[in-house]
Design a protein around this motif. Sequence first.
Motif, PDB file in Angstrom:
ATOM      1  N   VAL A  36       0.806  -1.092  -0.001  1.00  0.00           N
ATOM      2  CA  VAL A  36      -0.050  -0.229   0.020  1.00  0.00           C
ATOM      3  C   VAL A  36       0.785   1.314   0.007  1.00  0.00           C
ATOM      4  CG1 VAL A  36      -1.606   1.207   1.300  1.00  0.00           C
ATOM      5  CG2 VAL A  36      -1.911  -0.998   1.094  1.00  0.00           C
ATOM      6  N   ASP A  37       2.056   1.288   0.771  1.00  0.00           N
ATOM      7  CA  ASP A  37       2.940   2.458   0.600  1.00  0.00           C
ATOM      8  C   ASP A  37       3.311   2.652  -0.473  1.00  0.00           C
ATOM      9  OD1 ASP A  37       2.554   2.461   3.510  1.00  0.00           O
ATOM     10  OD2 ASP A  37       4.382   1.328   4.076  1.00  0.00           O
ATOM     11  N   THR A  38       3.966   1.565  -1.169  1.00  0.00           N
ATOM     12  CA  THR A  38       4.492   1.575  -2.498  1.00  0.00           C
ATOM     13  C   THR A  38       3.488   2.203  -3.546  1.00  0.00           C
ATOM     14  OG1 THR A  38       5.869  -0.126  -1.934  1.00  0.00           O
ATOM     15  CG2 THR A  38       5.791   0.294  -4.223  1.00  0.00           C
ATOM     16  N   PHE A  39       2.305   1.615  -3.302  1.00  0.00           N
ATOM     17  CA  PHE A  39       1.149   2.236  -4.411  1.00  0.00           C
ATOM     18  C   PHE A  39       1.140   3.736  -4.240  1.00  0.00           C
ATOM     19  CE2 PHE A  39      -2.988   3.611  -5.054  1.00  0.00           C
ATOM     20  CZ  PHE A  39      -3.696   3.133  -6.160  1.00  0.00           C
ATOM     21  N   PHE A  40       1.043   4.371  -2.896  1.00  0.00           N
ATOM     22  CA  PHE A  40       1.014   5.506  -2.917  1.00  0.00           C
ATOM     23  C   PHE A  40       2.020   6.324  -3.321  1.00  0.00           C
ATOM     24  CE2 PHE A  40      -2.432   4.806   0.461  1.00  0.00           C
ATOM     25  CZ  PHE A  40      -3.354   6.054   0.030  1.00  0.00           C
ATOM     26  N   HIS A  41       3.601   5.856  -3.170  1.00  0.00           N
ATOM     27  CA  HIS A  41       4.690   6.349  -3.696  1.00  0.00           C
ATOM     28  C   HIS A  41       4.490   6.350  -5.224  1.00  0.00           C
ATOM     29  CE1 HIS A  41       6.991   6.419  -0.023  1.00  0.00           C
ATOM     30  NE2 HIS A  41       7.071   5.310   0.203  1.00  0.00           N
ATOM     31  N   VAL A 175       9.187   8.561   3.913  1.00  0.00           N
ATOM     32  CA  VAL A 175       8.239   9.490   3.284  1.00  0.00           C
ATOM     33  C   VAL A 175       6.970   8.873   2.950  1.00  0.00           C
ATOM     34  CG1 VAL A 175      10.359  11.039   2.716  1.00  0.00           C
ATOM     35  CG2 VAL A 175       9.544   9.496   1.023  1.00  0.00           C
ATOM     36  N   VAL A 176       6.490   8.099   3.382  1.00  0.00           N
ATOM     37  CA  VAL A 176       5.510   7.276   2.992  1.00  0.00           C
ATOM     38  C   VAL A 176       3.850   8.333   3.305  1.00  0.00           C
ATOM     39  CG1 VAL A 176       4.927   6.277   4.927  1.00  0.00           C
ATOM     40  CG2 VAL A 176       3.638   5.330   2.946  1.00  0.00           C
ATOM     41  N   LEU A 177       4.152   8.998   4.479  1.00  0.00           N
ATOM     42  CA  LEU A 177       3.205  10.050   4.612  1.00  0.00           C
ATOM     43  C   LEU A 177       3.011  11.031   3.562  1.00  0.00           C
ATOM     44  CD1 LEU A 177       3.444  10.469   8.524  1.00  0.00           C
ATOM     45  CD2 LEU A 177       1.827   9.246   7.160  1.00  0.00           C
ATOM     46  N   LEU A 178       4.276  11.658   2.919  1.00  0.00           N
ATOM     47  CA  LEU A 178       4.141  12.500   2.156  1.00  0.00           C
ATOM     48  C   LEU A 178       3.467  12.002   0.636  1.00  0.00           C
ATOM     49  CD1 LEU A 178       7.826  14.084   2.205  1.00  0.00           C
ATOM     50  CD2 LEU A 178       5.673  14.850   3.437  1.00  0.00           C
TER      51      LEU A 178
END
Length: 423
Positions: A36-41, A175-178
Motif C-alpha cells: 500500500v505504501d508503494t502504491f501511494f509512492h 516519506v510514505v506520509l508525504l
Amino acid sequence: MPQPLLPDGRTGSRSYGSTDGPAAAAATPAGQSSAVDTFFHIVCITAGTGILQLPYALRSGGWVGVAYIALAAAISAYTGRILVRCLYHRHGTRLQTYSDVAEAAFGARGRVVARAIKDVGLLGVVGTYIVLAGISIESLVAGTAAGQLGARFWVATSAAAVWAAVVLARAAHDVVLLSVFGTLTTMAMVAIVVALGVGDLAHRRAHPPTKLADPQMAPIALASICFSFGGNLNWPDLEASMRSPKKWDRTLSLATAFVAAVYVCVAAVGYGVYGDDVQSPVFLSLPPGVAVTAAEAMITAHVLLACPIVLTAVFGEAERDLAIGPDARVSRVLLRTATVAAVTATALLIPDFAKLVPILGAVTGSLAVFVIPVACYVRLFRGQHAFSAWEYAWCVLVVAVGLGCLVIGTAQAVADIMRAPIT
C-alpha cells in the motif's frame, strides 16, 4: 553491484529472484514499505502536473488521445516491470540500482551514461517542481503583503521545505506520509476539476467543437501523454524498500491503472466540455473562484510532496557509492544539503528555468523510461528467455515511442523557448 547470497537464502537486506521476477524475502528488516505504501509512492510520483496538460493533449490529437493514455500506461507498466526484473537477471543476486542494470548490460560506459541520464532527469524534475511551486505560491498570495516578496523568495522557501524533508528521510519508507498526502491532494484537485467542468457544461450555451483524431498532431499528443507516465527511474529504489518484493508487479500495475483512470477522467471532462478551446493548464478554462484557487493550492502541495520521493533515487545511489551509511548523519546531511542547494541555485540563477528543463526532460525521460530498460532487458535475457515475435514487436514499438518522444519532445521544448525567448 550485486549483493552476495547469505546461507539462509537472503542477501544482506533483500531476497533474490529467478528470471521470473523478484521473490519475497525470508526475513526482512522491520519498517520497510508495504504494498500500500508503494502504491501511494508510485501514484504520487507519476500523477503530477502532467494531469493538467492532458485535456490540451486531446485537443492536439483528438478523442483518440484516450487510447494514447491506455497505450502509455501499458508501456510504463511494462518497462517498470522489466526494469525490476533486470535487477534479478543473475540467479542468486540482486542488482541495487538502475545504473547497475545498465552496467550489467553494456559495461562501464553503459553505467556512466545511464547514471548521468537518471540523475540529470530526476534533478531536473525536482528543479522544475520547486520553480512551479514558488510561482504558484506567489500567485496564491497575490494582493497580500506576502505577495510583495516575489517569486524568487517563494522558490527559495519551497526549496527549504524540500530540503527539510530529504534531510529527515533516509529511504522511501520514511516519506510514505508525504506520498499519502500528495496522492490525496491530487485526487482532491482532480475532483474539483471534474466537478467544475461538468458544472460548467450545463451553463454553456455553445459547445466548442471536438475531433475524433488529427493524424498530423498525433505524435505530439502521444509524446505529451507518455511523459505524464514517466517515473520509472525511481522504481528500483521503491521495489528495494518493499517488505514483500514479490508484490511489485501487481502493485505497479494497479497504481499505473489507477493513474490512467484519473488521467482519462480529467482529459475527457476537460476536452469534452471545452473542446478545441481548452487551454493548458486546464485551470485556465475553468470558471474562476475559490474552488480553482483551492485546486491550484493542492497541485502546489503535490509537487512539493513529490520532490523528496523523487530524490530518494538520487541520494540512495550516491550514498551507496560514497559509502555513507544510515548512521553517517553528518555526511548524509551535507550531501543532501549540497544537492538541493545546487538545484535551487540553478533554478534561481537561470531565467525561465521552467522552460529549459523540459528539454532535459524530453531527452532523459524518453531514453531512461522507454529505450534503456528495453535495451537492457533484451541484452540481459536473450540468452535465458526465448523471445517471441510478438514480444520483439512490442519491444520495438516501445523503443519507437521512446525515440519519438525524444525527437518531438525536444522540438516542442525548443519551440516553446523560441516563442518566449529567455531574457
